[in-house]
Design a protein around this motif. Structure first.
Motif, PDB file in Angstrom:
ATOM      1  N   ASP B  75       3.962  12.312  -4.928  1.00  0.00           N
ATOM      2  CA  ASP B  75       4.949  11.271  -5.218  1.00  0.00           C
ATOM      3  C   ASP B  75       5.195  10.370  -4.024  1.00  0.00           C
ATOM      4  O   ASP B  75       6.218   9.707  -3.939  1.00  0.00           O
ATOM      5  CB  ASP B  75       6.246  11.879  -5.755  1.00  0.00           C
ATOM      6  CG  ASP B  75       6.713  13.051  -4.930  1.00  0.00           C
ATOM      7  OD1 ASP B  75       7.422  13.902  -5.443  1.00  0.00           O
ATOM      8  OD2 ASP B  75       6.328  13.113  -3.743  1.00  0.00           O
ATOM      9  N   SER B  76       4.272  10.378  -3.079  1.00  0.00           N
ATOM     10  CA  SER B  76       4.427   9.437  -1.978  1.00  0.00           C
ATOM     11  C   SER B  76       3.106   8.778  -1.596  1.00  0.00           C
ATOM     12  O   SER B  76       3.111   7.721  -0.976  1.00  0.00           O
ATOM     13  CB  SER B  76       5.035  10.135  -0.767  1.00  0.00           C
ATOM     14  OG  SER B  76       4.247  11.261  -0.421  1.00  0.00           O
ATOM     15  N   TYR B  78       0.659   7.279  -3.404  1.00  0.00           N
ATOM     16  CA  TYR B  78       0.482   5.962  -4.016  1.00  0.00           C
ATOM     17  C   TYR B  78       1.520   4.979  -3.480  1.00  0.00           C
ATOM     18  O   TYR B  78       1.212   3.865  -3.095  1.00  0.00           O
ATOM     19  CB  TYR B  78       0.624   6.097  -5.531  1.00  0.00           C
ATOM     20  CG  TYR B  78       0.563   4.789  -6.275  1.00  0.00           C
ATOM     21  CD1 TYR B  78      -0.659   4.245  -6.628  1.00  0.00           C
ATOM     22  CD2 TYR B  78       1.724   4.095  -6.596  1.00  0.00           C
ATOM     23  CE1 TYR B  78      -0.722   3.037  -7.304  1.00  0.00           C
ATOM     24  CE2 TYR B  78       1.669   2.892  -7.262  1.00  0.00           C
ATOM     25  CZ  TYR B  78       0.441   2.367  -7.619  1.00  0.00           C
ATOM     26  OH  TYR B  78       0.382   1.172  -8.272  1.00  0.00           O
ATOM     27  N   GLU B  79       2.759   5.438  -3.443  1.00  0.00           N
ATOM     28  CA  GLU B  79       3.846   4.563  -3.021  1.00  0.00           C
ATOM     29  C   GLU B  79       3.632   4.058  -1.599  1.00  0.00           C
ATOM     30  O   GLU B  79       3.870   2.890  -1.303  1.00  0.00           O
ATOM     31  CB  GLU B  79       5.186   5.298  -3.113  1.00  0.00           C
ATOM     32  CG  GLU B  79       5.712   5.474  -4.532  1.00  0.00           C
ATOM     33  CD  GLU B  79       5.019   6.596  -5.307  1.00  0.00           C
ATOM     34  OE1 GLU B  79       4.112   7.244  -4.743  1.00  0.00           O
ATOM     35  OE2 GLU B  79       5.370   6.817  -6.475  1.00  0.00           O
ATOM     36  N   SER B  80       3.178   4.974  -0.712  1.00  0.00           N
ATOM     37  CA  SER B  80       3.036   4.533   0.670  1.00  0.00           C
ATOM     38  C   SER B  80       1.861   3.578   0.825  1.00  0.00           C
ATOM     39  O   SER B  80       1.920   2.644   1.620  1.00  0.00           O
ATOM     40  CB  SER B  80       2.918   5.737   1.607  1.00  0.00           C
ATOM     41  OG  SER B  80       1.812   6.526   1.276  1.00  0.00           O
ATOM     42  N   LYS B  82       0.871   1.486  -1.464  1.00  0.00           N
ATOM     43  CA  LYS B  82       1.374   0.226  -2.000  1.00  0.00           C
ATOM     44  C   LYS B  82       2.266  -0.464  -0.964  1.00  0.00           C
ATOM     45  O   LYS B  82       2.202  -1.675  -0.773  1.00  0.00           O
ATOM     46  CB  LYS B  82       2.172   0.517  -3.277  1.00  0.00           C
ATOM     47  CG  LYS B  82       2.699  -0.740  -3.907  1.00  0.00           C
ATOM     48  CD  LYS B  82       3.221  -0.488  -5.303  1.00  0.00           C
ATOM     49  CE  LYS B  82       3.913  -1.733  -5.819  1.00  0.00           C
ATOM     50  NZ  LYS B  82       5.349  -1.594  -5.965  1.00  0.00           N
ATOM     51  N   LEU B 279      -5.789  -0.922  -5.892  1.00  0.00           N
ATOM     52  CA  LEU B 279      -4.825   0.177  -5.965  1.00  0.00           C
ATOM     53  C   LEU B 279      -4.505   0.507  -7.426  1.00  0.00           C
ATOM     54  O   LEU B 279      -4.479   1.655  -7.817  1.00  0.00           O
ATOM     55  CB  LEU B 279      -3.548  -0.194  -5.211  1.00  0.00           C
ATOM     56  CG  LEU B 279      -2.536   0.931  -5.072  1.00  0.00           C
ATOM     57  CD1 LEU B 279      -3.155   2.135  -4.399  1.00  0.00           C
ATOM     58  CD2 LEU B 279      -1.323   0.460  -4.317  1.00  0.00           C
ATOM     59  N   LYS B 282      -0.665   4.063 -10.637  1.00  0.00           N
ATOM     60  CA  LYS B 282      -0.541   5.396 -10.058  1.00  0.00           C
ATOM     61  C   LYS B 282      -1.227   6.420 -10.956  1.00  0.00           C
ATOM     62  O   LYS B 282      -1.244   6.264 -12.173  1.00  0.00           O
ATOM     63  CB  LYS B 282       0.940   5.733  -9.914  1.00  0.00           C
ATOM     64  CG  LYS B 282       1.186   7.057  -9.245  1.00  0.00           C
ATOM     65  CD  LYS B 282       2.654   7.300  -9.006  1.00  0.00           C
ATOM     66  CE  LYS B 282       2.835   8.704  -8.443  1.00  0.00           C
ATOM     67  NZ  LYS B 282       4.175   8.976  -7.999  1.00  0.00           N
TER      68      LYS B 282
END
Ligand code: HEM
Ligand code: FES
Lengths: 420, 374, 152
Positions: B75-76, B78-80, B82, B279, B282
């Motif tokens: 849960d981090s 992909y976010e990081s 991006k 990217l 997710k």
């Protein structure tokens, strides 16, 4: 020979068991009707073929529970003579036929406590019921016209004729049949119109079961067309905010006095379409000019113009923002956040459309201004992304130029070095 | 006179003597100055090892930079990533360079390896250089495989699931291997943890050690000379001094590579064609997999060859045989310097060249077929 | 001749020196810029600190606020029994943004009169599914509200 007999003997109990098992369903219900009827009847629509799918049958009811008669008699003549035999009911008898159980709360609670028992009472108030009972018109819809016979299923079952997905077709069976409906002098294009309406598309194409079918507005057992006064309440069931706004608007009184049905006057009934920007305004194609003119002594014309201006402005701002971030997107820039922010503008557009029904320009203008401001912010951000893109190109140009100069210098350095 | 004291040359000289007094580097410089590189038609191939080295250095630098913001985890991850490409200034550039350079490093390593193969530079005494090289390429491929998962997007998730699933087909050890790789039964956040550790700690460590050996061997032995020279053919033998001539040429090439890298990264930050790393969405383990799951291009030939294997061959699973044959091929490839010894003595190395061409053609056709057959 | 040669070499050296410095600049500029963390701090993971405080919510006469949660919207509500609850704000019918109706004690979607109870269960109207609930953590001293993925 002896041997074979002994095999038969040994097998006999098994054979008997198999026979008993095969008969079990019928015996279990104490219903011998199917023994004969299944062999007499032909075709896929024969009751004995359909009955397997029927909720009543599945709940353990047999033929005689509705039709009466002695299920264990061998001869049909005997059956007919048994006390309480009802046989095939005539159309006018059907409502009572079903109601003998369905209107009996004490009986129904044993089978399905959540099922209402007022269907017959409601039916009597419906146009269908009134014609049937008062005029003896056997052509109108009775229970089985909609629920089908012998393969009655719960409305929640997708294959049921009264499942929300199938209701429009079920009603259309009669209502779209011009020759059948001829003597009643009512339109027969409702189904056709409905299919092309936002509601029909939502329900039938997009399979959105939250969208209304015929009965959502007309009721089912008490089916009547909503009257002029109740129309707002019907649409307001879902479009609550719009109905609220309308009730507070100057149109409420005016429409009531003129005898205009509320929503339908502008949106039509079965053929409801997605509202267009030009509907509100003062152009020839707008709906407002049907009643309002420039100097008719009301504020209507001016208000329509201002609302149109506000909403067009919002719409343009939205399109401009979308265009800009699409462009940035095409250039390969990340615009997920901008796309996300567009939700606010979309929300403002929806809100603005709702607020049109106040018929008050100041409310819509405020919403449109907020929405436009949000759209402009997105536009600017998209513009920044695009200029960022060109900045990257420029930066790259400078960097490659510098490196290229270095490359050339190094090349000459090597040449001079290797000359010696 | 006073100005002269500030001249760069003098400052440099001063610095040199200062260091030399302490570290005695004069002998080293003396040694280096005698180093030469053979000058002939095939000299161009000498640059590809250096190019590989250059891309590796770029990987290390950009990799460390990415580590400033990357956070492994389901849960981090992909976010990081991006965050890096959308909010950190020049983050998009760093990611684009890391991705481009990764692909170019593998490409350069392949070219380097085949050039070494066809010039027969692996022959005695450079067997150990060859073996270390094969291992380096293997590590390079593992870098690619482990790095691919880290953004935790749709593409990487399903490709990794398929890739690790293939290992699961191996007999006896398959299940074990797959579970160890995935850190569980399926590709999850636990897998990212493992792949991350592999990608930023274990592989760089191993790579650094092997690379030191590789480079040390080369320094000790010097560059190989063409086969023809050894057989006494051809005219006069020519050499470049390594320092400064060859080094300057190498610098020149690195600069050109850097330029190419910069242009690619800015113009195609998400890659292009079959080297593509948008990217996208997710990873969602429960979503249906995308219609085409492709490995990265350097795995394509193996992937396609395995797909071509019949389901069963003499009652053994076809995929198994495929993996077996390819592993054997890899081993043979690594042992080439030892197997090719006879072939090398005097005669033209026809057999070994033929083997090389078979491998090249196999890889190229399988790759092309892999991209044509969806 | 010799002079010209020397001049040329001097120019070349100067060019290379300058080139190296310019090159280093063009490499270091993005790298240094990259190392400075952006204003938004760090990557949003599966939790967010709301851009308003508990006090703001309590003073808000509507008793609810909409907030951005990753790629969707969330709604945070001050319930009648003074609890803080956070849910997805995206109506499960056609994605309109829902609101809290203090007068009804319900979460309400204005688009088609969809209704949810304060647990997010769809109780009336078109919505086919409940709203997802989030976990809420409140820092008692600062009044910061933190919303995280996972059951509340
Ligand atoms: C993956 C990273 C690799 C790096 C960074 C690397 C680096 C280098 C460098 C800098 C050189 C000296 C210049 C040259 O001859 O091109 C070299 C030489 C060499 N490399 Fe590699 N290499 C790598 C992979 C490989 C592979 C995959 C192989 C073969 C399987 C290999 C086999 C050799 C051999 C045999 C030489 C000596 C060539 C000669 O003396 O002519 N290397 N390597
Ligand atoms: S979008 Fe919410 S009820 Fe239709």
């Amino acid at each position: 020979m002896n041997r074979r007999i002994s095999i038969m003997r040994r097998l006999r109990p098994a054979v008997m068991l198999a026979v008993i098992m095969a008969l079990m369903p019928a015996i279990g219900r104490g219903d011998g009707c199917l023994d004969c009827h299944a062999t007499w009847e032909e075709g896929a629509k024969a009751p004995s073929k359909l009955i397997k799918f029927d909720v009543h049958f599945k709940a353990g009811l047999g033929c005689s529970d509705c039709h009466g008669g002695n299920p264990n008699a061998d001869d049909m003549d005997v059956v007919r003579k048994t006390k309480g035999f009802k046989g095939v009911p005539k159309p006018a008898e059907i409502p009572q036929f079903c109601a003998s159980c369905h209107s009996d709360p004490v009986y129904m609670v044993k089978h399905n406590p959540s099922l209402p028992t007022d269907q017959l009472e409601k039916y009597k108030t419906s146009v269908h019921g009134m014609r049937l009972f008062e005029k003896g018109d056997g052509k109108v819809a009775n229970c089985v016209s909609c629920h089908s016979v012998h393969n009655i299923e719960s409305p929640l079952t997708p294959t049921s004729t009264v499942n929300i997905q199938n209701v429009p077709k079920t009603c259309a069976k009669c209502h779209a049949d011009t020759s059948y409906m001829k003597e009643y002098g009512i339109p027969t294009n409702q189904y056709e119109e409905y299919q092309k309406s936002v509601h029909g598309i939502a329900l039938l194409v997009n399979k959105d079961n939250g969208a209304p079918a015929c009965n959502s507005c007309h009721g089912n057992h008490g089916a009547t067309p909503p009257g002029v006064t109740s129309l707002g309440a019907v649409c307001g069931l879902c479009h609550a905010l719009v109905a609220d706004n309308f009730a507070k608007s100057p149109h409420k009184k005016a429409f009531d006095e003129a005898g205009f049905p509320e929503c339908e006057t502008c949106h039509s009934n079965h053929f409801v379409q997605k509202p267009q920007l030009n509907w509100v305004g003062t152009s020839d194609s707008s709906l407002c000019v049907r009643c309002h003119a420039a100097n008719d002594g009301t504020r209507g014309f001016a208000v329509a113009d201002s609302i149109h201006m506000a909403l067009s402005h919002l719409n343009n701002a939205y399109n401009r923002a979308v265009g800009e971030i699409d462009q940035a997107d095409q250039k390969g820039m990340m615009v997920t956040d901008e796309r996300f922010a567009l939700n606010d503008v979309k929300q403002a557009i929806i809100q603005g459309a709702n607020e049109v029904h106040f018929f008050d320009a100041t409310v819509v203008t405020k919403t449109a201004q907020d929405g436009s401001a949000a759209a402009d912010k997105i536009y600017n951000s998209g513009q920044k992304k695009i200029s960022d893109y060109y900045f990257r190109r420029k930066g790259l140009g400078i960097a490659t130029l510098l490196i290229t100069i270095l490359v050339i210098a190094l090349y000459f350095k090597i040449r001079t070095l290797e000359k010696n | 006179m006073i100005e002269q004291k500030l001249e760069p040359k003098r400052v440099g000289k001063g610095l040199y003597t200062w260091v030399d007094e302490r570290l005695k580097i004069a002998t080293l410089v003396e040694y280096m100055s005698h180093k030469v590189v053979p000058k002939h038609r095939g000299s161009i191939w000498y640059y590809f090892g250096g190019a590989t080295l250059f891309f590796f250095v770029v990987q290390v630098v950009t990799g460390i930079l990415l580590l400033l913001y990357y956070r492994p985890g389901a849960d981090s991850g992909y976010e990081s990533v991006k965050f890096i490409i959308s909010e950190v200034s020049f983050g998009w550039l760093i990611r684009a360079i890391h991705s481009w350079s990764a692909n170019l490093m593998i490409l350069a390593a392949f070219i380097h390896m085949f050039s070494v193969f066809f010039t027969h530079a692996y022959r005695n005494p450079r067997e150990m250089t060859w073996v270390s090289g094969v291992l380096l390429l293997g590590l390079g491929l593992m870098f690619g495989f482990s790095g691919y998962l880290l953004p935790w997007n749709e593409l990487s998730f399903f490709a990794t699931r398929v890739g690790t699933g293939m290992a699961g087909a191996l007999p006896f050890v398959g299940k074990f291997l797959m579970t160890v790789m995935r850190g569980g039964d399926d590709v999850t956040g636990a897998t990212i943890g493992r792949f991350f550790g592999l990608h930023v700690a274990i592989l760089p460590g191993l790579f650094a050690v092997l690379l030191s050996f590789h480079l040390f061997f080369i320094q000790r032995q010097g560059m190989s000379e063409p086969l023809e020279w050894e057989k006494g053919a051809a005219g006069p033998r020519k050499y470049y001094p390594f320092f400064p001539n060859f080094l300057m040429r190498e610098l020149l090439i690195w600069l050109i590579m850097l330029n190419i890298l910069a242009v690619l990264a800015v113009v195609f930050p998400d890659g292009i064609g079959v080297v593509h790393w948008p990217l996208g969405q997710k990873a969602d383990p429960f979503a249906p997999p995308p219609p085409v799951i492709r490995p990265e291009w350097y795995f394509m030939f193996a992937f396609q060859a395995l797909k071509f294997m019949p389901a069963h061959l003499l009652s053994v699973e076809g995929e198994l045989i495929g993996i077996g044959v390819m592993s054997l091929g890899g081993l043979l490839w690594m042992l080439v310097p030892f197997l090719a010894r006879k072939n090398m003595e005097g005669q033209k190395p026809i057999l070994i060249n033929a083997f090389g061409w078979v491998v090249v053609i196999f890889i190229i056709t399988m790759t092309i077929i892999g991209y044509i057959l969806k | 001749m010799d002079n010209a040669n020397q001049d040329r070499r001097g120019f070349l050296n100067w060019l290379i020196g300058g080139g190296v410095i310019a090159f280093l600049g063009s490499v270091l500029y993005p790298v240094v810029k990259y190392m400075v963390p952006p204003a938004s701090g760090e990557a949003n993971v599966s939790q967010v600190k709301l851009p308003f405080k508990l006090k703001d919510l309590q003073e808000d006469e509507k008793h609810f606020r909409i907030f951005k949660f990753g790629r969707t919207l969330g709604i945070v509500i001050l319930t009648p029994d003074n609890q803080i609850r956070a849910l997805s704000a995206v109506c499960t019918h056609l994605d309109c943004t829902v609101q809290y109706r203090k007068d009804l004690g319900l979460i309400w979607c204005a688009c088609h009169n969809g209704k949810y109870d304060l647990e997010g269960r769809n109780i009336s109207g078109p919505p086919p599914r409940p709203l997802k609930q989030y976990a809420v953590h409140i820092n008692k001293t600062t009044g910061e509200i933190i919303v995280a993925e996972g059951q509340g």
